[in-house]
Every structure is written in C-alpha cells, then in structure tokens.
Scaffold this active site. Structure first.
Site: not given
Ligand code: TYM
Length: 344
Positions: A122, A206, A209
């Site tokens: 990032k 992957k 967004k």
């Molecule tokens: P975020 O918003 O980036 O992603 C949300 C969830 O979507 C999953 N994800 C995917 N899974 C499969 N293939 C993909 N291409 C893909 N892109 C995104 C992510 O793995 C995630 O599960 N850091 C976290 C947010 C967070 C969180 C937490 C999660 C903050 N605190 C505590 C669990 C527990 C995140 O990446 O969000």
C-alpha cells in the site's frame, strides 16, 4: 509464530471480522468474507464491524465517510447478516478500539510490524510519506479482534499475515502480564475457493477496489448485463475447461473463474470441473455469469433499498454499537487492570 490451537482458553467462542468503508465492495469481498459472515451466524455469536478508523489511514474524506460506512452496513444486511442475531457496528463508535490499539502498540515489536507485506504494497515506493496510521494498521486490527476476545476471524487470504500478527500480540500480552489465557489466540477462517479471488484480467493480481480498470472486478452493485460483459471479456486461454484440478496448473485465470463458480454455488472445485470439464468457455462463461447475476442481483436490490432508508440503517448501527460496547467495555476494564493503568 504461535500454535494453531489453544485448548486451555475457556472463554466463549466468538466470531469477529471487519471491512473497510472504501468505495464499493466487490466479489472478492463477498466470497472471501461476507458470504462466510452469513454462514457463521448459525454456529457462533458474531460481531461484524465497519472499520472507519482503518479507512482514514489512507487519507481524509469527511464528506463521504459516513455514507461509505452506511453502504457497507447495507451490504452486510443485504447479503444476509441478521442484525437481530449478529452485531453490526461502526468501529469508531466504540472508543475502546483505539485505547486497546495504544496498549498493543506497546506490545507489538517494530520488527513484527515492519514485516507486514500489505503495508509495503500500500505504501509503495515512498513509505516515508505514508501515515504512521497506515504502518500501524495491523495493530489496530489486532485490537479490533481482541477487544471482543474473538476466537475466530473470517477473512480472505490477504489477511493471513495480519492474523498471525494478532496471534503474536495476544501471546506476548499474555506472557508479559503473566496471564496465560487472558486473550485467545484468534484463529483465521480462510478456507475455500473464495479466499483469494483474482483480477478477471490478470490471474496473478488479486481482485481489488484499487485496480484502475473496472473490468478487472465484479462490483456487488453490477447489473446482469455488466456481469455478463465482464465475465465474457475475462482472460482465458483457447483450451477447454479441464476435467480435474491438475488440469488447472499454470492456468491462473481459468482456476480463478472455476474457483468463483465453486465459491458462489458453495460447491467443491472438483464438482464444478466434473460438470464443465471438456466444455469450452463459450459454455462455461455464460453459465458463470448467470449464476453470479442470480446471486448478486437480489443483494444489489436490497442494498439500494437499504441505503435509501438511512433511518433504519442508522438505528441498526446505533443498536449494534450498544451491543458491541456491552462486550468491549468489561474486557477493556480487565485489560486496564492487568496492565496496571490508573484506576483510583
Ligand atoms: P478490506 O476491506 O480490505 O477487505 C474486506 C474483506 O475482504 C477480503 N478480500 C478478499 N477476499 C478474497 N479475494 C479478494 N480478492 C479479496 N479482497 C478483499 C479481505 O481479506 C477481508 O476479509 N484489514 C481488513 C479489515 C479489518 C479486519 C479487522 C478484518 C480491520 N479490522 C479485524 C478482520 C478482523 C481488510 O482487509 O479489509
């Protein structure tokens, strides 16, 4: 790294997960996380957060942040998270997240956080100019999970390293304070073909967004025509769909499409290959697009209905924050005591 099991932990089994309110959720978010959120409600007490404090690590957007949060809340409910059974809330509405994050800043080691590959991705080339918050992001994530003493965390595969860090922080906190099973070592729930959904155009990246091309992803709000067009244009090769998993080797884009089909229908990859093996993509792609549209269209329609009804959504979120606080505050009080913070 810490062991996978912690049989000595006797606290309640609890699920926690979160998503960032970044513009527009996509199929990766749905198959990697949200679909699992829904299923887990039958088995566990579930707490699902919308992590606005994580979103501001990238930059401010005060005009839109609240609506972006509402949109994710609407997606949770539209996909089937039941606000009566599960807790849905906004991270910043429970102040203890930041308090525990500070304590964990004093537990986590620089070397551990510096290893996080997501920060490197990032921050890009100019890490010196990124916010301290972006660097600290995974420590706040550990606080999110452990503030509820959550034992299980459904996420996509890209979160595996962050979950390992959460476990290491929990373990070190327990050791440092001579409180062996104070925090559980939270277990990531990552299994299944939906855990790593790739770009429709490049099987080595992957689905995300942040990709500048919208053709690389299916958005939860895409209509049937958009889904058909994106799937038809998705990269494949001239060979037919293989008949077994070995035939997917070296065909990342094909593996991705078959994985999407399996995940969205909640079947095994082997079963999808048994049905489509030997057939061309002229047959497979329309079948996949129709299946996706049938799954996503009702969710998109419900999301539209809910986002137009902010009063109902806000009531769900207020109620969720209250339920979350009722779990978090007593745990935070225990943490303060264990750490020896001022209580007079
Ligand atoms: P975020 O918003 O980036 O992603 C949300 C969830 O979507 C999953 N994800 C995917 N899974 C499969 N293939 C993909 N291409 C893909 N892109 C995104 C992510 O793995 C995630 O599960 N850091 C976290 C947010 C967070 C969180 C937490 C999660 C903050 N605190 C505590 C669990 C527990 C995140 O990446 O969000």
């Amino acid at each position: 790294m810490t062991d996978a099991v912690q049989p000595q932990y006797k606290g309640p089994q609890r699920v926690f997960s979160g998503m960032q309110p970044t513009n527009g959720l996509h199929l990766g978010n749905y198959l990697g996380a949200l679909q699992k959120f829904v299923r887990l409600q039958d088995q566990y007490e579930c707490i699902y957060c919308i992590v606005d404090l994580h979103a501001i690590t990238i930059g401010p957007d005060p005009q839109n942040l609240a609506n972006r949060c509402r949109e994710v809340a609407a997606a949770y409910v539209a996909a089937g998270v039941d606000p009566k059974r599960s807790t849905i809330f906004i991270q910043s509405a429970v102040r203890e997240h930041t308090e525990l994050a500070w304590i964990f800043n004093c537990v986590a080691r620089m070397g551990w956080v510096e290893r996080m590959t997501q920060f490197k991705d990032k921050a890009g080339k100019d890490a010196q100019r990124s916010s301290v918050g972006l660097f600290d992001y995974p420590v706040l994530q550990a606080a999110d999970i452990l503030l509820y003493k959550a034992t299980h965390v459904p996420v996509g595969e890209d979160q595996k390293q962050h979950l390992e860090l959460s476990r290491d922080i929990a373990q070190k906190f327990n050791n440092d304070h001579d409180a062996p099973n104070f925090f559980p070592l939270p277990e990531p729930l990552i299994q299944g073909p939906g855990a790593r959904i790739m770009s429709l155009r490049d099987g080595s990246k992957k689905m995300s967004k942040s990709d500048p091309s919208d053709m690389t992803r299916i958005n939860l709000t895409d209509d049937a025509d958009a889904i058909m067009s994106k799937i038809k244009k998705a990269t494949t090769d001239p060979l037919p769909v293989p008949e077994n998993k070995e035939g997917l080797a070296g065909r990342a884009e094909v593996e991705n499409l078959v994985g999407i089909f399996a995940a969205v229908t909640e079947r095994r990859v082997e079963d999808v290959l048994a049905e489509f093996g030997g057939k061309g993509f002229g047959v497979f792609k329309p079948a996949l697009a129709e299946t996706l549209a049938a799954k996503l269209s009702p969710i998109a329609a419900e999301m539209r209905r809910l986002t137009a009804d902010t009063a109902t959504l806000d009531a769900i979120l207020r109620d969720g924050a209250e339920k979350a606080r009722a779990v978090a505050q007593p745990i935070m009080a225990e943490v303060r005591e264990v750490v020896g913070l001022w209580s007079a």
